[in-house]
Design a protein around this motif. Structure first.
Motif, PDB file in Angstrom:
ATOM      1  N   UNK A 194       0.836  -1.208   0.000  1.00  0.00           N
ATOM      2  CA  UNK A 194       0.000   0.000   0.000  1.00  0.00           C
ATOM      3  C   UNK A 194       0.870   1.257   0.000  1.00  0.00           C
ATOM      4  N   UNK A 195       1.977   1.224   0.725  1.00  0.00           N
ATOM      5  CA  UNK A 195       2.889   2.371   0.735  1.00  0.00           C
ATOM      6  C   UNK A 195       3.434   2.615  -0.664  1.00  0.00           C
ATOM      7  N   UNK A 196       3.853   1.551  -1.337  1.00  0.00           N
ATOM      8  CA  UNK A 196       4.426   1.696  -2.677  1.00  0.00           C
ATOM      9  C   UNK A 196       3.393   2.220  -3.660  1.00  0.00           C
ATOM     10  N   UNK A 197       2.163   1.757  -3.549  1.00  0.00           N
ATOM     11  CA  UNK A 197       1.095   2.249  -4.416  1.00  0.00           C
ATOM     12  C   UNK A 197       0.859   3.729  -4.161  1.00  0.00           C
ATOM     13  N   UNK A 198       0.827   4.131  -2.890  1.00  0.00           N
ATOM     14  CA  UNK A 198       0.611   5.535  -2.535  1.00  0.00           C
ATOM     15  C   UNK A 198       1.718   6.421  -3.093  1.00  0.00           C
ATOM     16  N   UNK A 199       2.967   5.988  -2.951  1.00  0.00           N
ATOM     17  CA  UNK A 199       4.093   6.782  -3.447  1.00  0.00           C
ATOM     18  C   UNK A 199       4.059   6.877  -4.972  1.00  0.00           C
ATOM     19  N   UNK A 200       3.634   5.817  -5.628  1.00  0.00           N
ATOM     20  CA  UNK A 200       3.517   5.850  -7.086  1.00  0.00           C
ATOM     21  C   UNK A 200       2.440   6.845  -7.507  1.00  0.00           C
ATOM     22  N   UNK A 201       1.319   6.869  -6.805  1.00  0.00           N
ATOM     23  CA  UNK A 201       0.253   7.831  -7.113  1.00  0.00           C
ATOM     24  C   UNK A 201       0.740   9.259  -6.919  1.00  0.00           C
ATOM     25  N   UNK A 202       1.469   9.500  -5.858  1.00  0.00           N
ATOM     26  CA  UNK A 202       2.005  10.839  -5.606  1.00  0.00           C
ATOM     27  C   UNK A 202       2.974  11.254  -6.701  1.00  0.00           C
ATOM     28  N   UNK A 223       7.381 -13.223 -10.152  1.00  0.00           N
ATOM     29  CA  UNK A 223       7.112 -11.876 -10.653  1.00  0.00           C
ATOM     30  C   UNK A 223       5.722 -11.402 -10.230  1.00  0.00           C
ATOM     31  N   UNK A 224       4.753 -12.309 -10.248  1.00  0.00           N
ATOM     32  CA  UNK A 224       3.404 -11.932  -9.825  1.00  0.00           C
ATOM     33  C   UNK A 224       3.380 -11.528  -8.355  1.00  0.00           C
ATOM     34  N   UNK A 225       4.130 -12.233  -7.524  1.00  0.00           N
ATOM     35  CA  UNK A 225       4.204 -11.853  -6.113  1.00  0.00           C
ATOM     36  C   UNK A 225       4.879 -10.490  -5.954  1.00  0.00           C
ATOM     37  N   UNK A 226       5.868 -10.195  -6.799  1.00  0.00           N
ATOM     38  CA  UNK A 226       6.536  -8.891  -6.742  1.00  0.00           C
ATOM     39  C   UNK A 226       5.590  -7.773  -7.150  1.00  0.00           C
ATOM     40  N   UNK A 227       4.709  -8.040  -8.119  1.00  0.00           N
ATOM     41  CA  UNK A 227       3.701  -7.047  -8.494  1.00  0.00           C
ATOM     42  C   UNK A 227       2.718  -6.838  -7.349  1.00  0.00           C
ATOM     43  N   UNK A 228       2.281  -7.924  -6.740  1.00  0.00           N
ATOM     44  CA  UNK A 228       1.325  -7.814  -5.632  1.00  0.00           C
ATOM     45  C   UNK A 228       1.913  -7.070  -4.442  1.00  0.00           C
ATOM     46  N   UNK A 229       3.226  -7.191  -4.230  1.00  0.00           N
ATOM     47  CA  UNK A 229       3.871  -6.508  -3.106  1.00  0.00           C
ATOM     48  C   UNK A 229       4.208  -5.063  -3.422  1.00  0.00           C
ATOM     49  N   UNK A 230       4.056  -4.660  -4.695  1.00  0.00           N
ATOM     50  CA  UNK A 230       4.424  -3.303  -5.091  1.00  0.00           C
ATOM     51  C   UNK A 230       5.868  -3.155  -5.485  1.00  0.00           C
ATOM     52  N   UNK A 231       6.646  -4.242  -5.467  1.00  0.00           N
ATOM     53  CA  UNK A 231       8.059  -4.163  -5.842  1.00  0.00           C
ATOM     54  C   UNK A 231       8.222  -3.942  -7.340  1.00  0.00           C
ATOM     55  N   UNK A 232       7.264  -4.405  -8.150  1.00  0.00           N
ATOM     56  CA  UNK A 232       7.256  -4.165  -9.583  1.00  0.00           C
ATOM     57  C   UNK A 232       5.971  -3.439  -9.962  1.00  0.00           C
ATOM     58  N   UNK A 233       6.070  -2.519 -10.927  1.00  0.00           N
ATOM     59  CA  UNK A 233       4.880  -1.818 -11.409  1.00  0.00           C
ATOM     60  C   UNK A 233       4.060  -2.692 -12.343  1.00  0.00           C
ATOM     61  N   UNK A 234       4.754  -3.440 -13.193  1.00  0.00           N
ATOM     62  CA  UNK A 234       4.083  -4.239 -14.212  1.00  0.00           C
ATOM     63  C   UNK A 234       5.010  -5.390 -14.584  1.00  0.00           C
ATOM     64  N   UNK A 235       4.432  -6.503 -15.024  1.00  0.00           N
ATOM     65  CA  UNK A 235       5.253  -7.652 -15.406  1.00  0.00           C
ATOM     66  C   UNK A 235       4.593  -8.407 -16.543  1.00  0.00           C
ATOM     67  N   UNK A 236       5.421  -9.038 -17.364  1.00  0.00           N
ATOM     68  CA  UNK A 236       4.954  -9.936 -18.418  1.00  0.00           C
ATOM     69  C   UNK A 236       5.177 -11.356 -17.935  1.00  0.00           C
TER      70      UNK A 236
END
Length: 298
Positions: A69-77, A131-144
């Motif tokens: 949630x922190x990573x998502x918030x910082x990305x929005x900012x 990679x999917x877990x990294x996206x869910x944790x906010x460590x990655x913005x997007x993944x293929x």
């Protein structure tokens, strides 16, 4: 008293670097400042976010969701700052992108870099499930990633659907008929991706449905090691169509009956409209590839 942006940045940097000194250097502040900001954040949250171990730290159990949630918030900012400062031209910013099969996304990566040269693009290769877990944790913005069907936890845009291929040393008897029956894998020594691979998961399921167990004699995590193992005759390997091509060292054939896997761009649903993420999805949707399928229109 409310949580501040500085505190969230300190927590995110510390979680990523694992050391107060590295987090301080990255943010351009002193180590005592990082320490005080993290402590203030933990007091306001009324919970322990980190476990200290000498000079290093690690996330406390159960803190992963909070960090996401922190990573998502910082990305929005960051998106707000960009919109205020430079408009909607995407002339700055960053995007962290993960991929499980680089050959299947190289056209999109190239087009994105050419269209948005000032966006800092950080890439990371790895198995699909990780990679999917990294996206869910906010460590990655997007993944293929490769998976049988979309994951309900994520926004999933299908890039293609491809056959699962089997390859091995040139002249291998099992690969001379132009295809390989799935049941025939029961008699073969196999070099397989690790358990975090979407392709491995699909192959395991296919074997289970036909009531046999794969004889995996070597697990690998990179394509070059898989290829070298197949070429050396250690065992047969699996791949997504397009990842490997028949050459002087290996033969490549599809499984029969046809086994297909989807290749998707995935991100958190709440990050779908972030400027850089949306730009990548749009660029990827414009690419012509040798694979069927397209990204759904937004």
């Amino acid at each position: 008293m409310s949580i501040t942006i500085a505190q969230m940045k300190a927590v995110e940097a510390l979680a990523r670097t694992g050391k107060f000194s590295l987090a301080a250097d990255e943010l351009g502040i002193t180590q005592p400042t990082i320490s005080s900001q993290v402590q203030a954040f933990e007091r306001l949250c009324s919970r322990r976010v980190f476990i200290r171990n000498g000079y290093t730290v690690q996330l406390a159990p159960g803190a992963d969701e909070l960090l996401a949630k922190i990573r998502i918030t910082l990305k929005c900012l960051a998106d707000v700052d960009e919109a205020i400062g430079v408009g909607a031209q995407l002339t700055m910013g960053s995007l962290s992108f993960g991929f499980s099969a680089h050959r299947l996304v190289m056209n999109s990566l190239t087009a994105f870099v050419q269209k948005y040269p000032n966006v800092r693009l950080k890439t990371h290769g790895g198995p699909s499930l990780k990679l999917m877990e990294d996206v869910l944790s906010g460590a990655l913005d997007i993944a293929a990633v490769s998976m049988e069907r979309p994951d309900s936890r994520l926004y999933c845009a299908e890039l293609s659907r491809s056959r699962v291929m089997i390859y091995g040393r040139k002249g291998h008897p099992a690969l001379q008929n132009g295809f390989l029956p799935t049941q025939a894998l029961a008699q073969e020594k196999l070099v397989l991706w690790n358990q975090s691979s979407g392709t491995r998961k699909l192959l395991d399921q296919a074997a289970e449905q036909q009531n046999f167990k794969l004889n995996c004699i070597l697990e690998v995590s990179t394509l070059d090691v898989a290829y070298a193992s197949a070429a050396a005759g250690i065992g047969l390997c699996c791949a997504i169509e397009g990842e490997v091509q028949a050459d002087e060292n290996i033969d490549v054939v599809p499984l029969e009956p046809k086994l297909e896997i989807g290749h998707y761009l995935v991100c958190l649903p709440e990050c779908r409209d972030h400027a850089a993420v949306n730009a990548f999805l749009e660029v990827a949707g414009c690419q012509e590839t040798s694979f069927t399928g397209a990204i759904p229109k937004a």
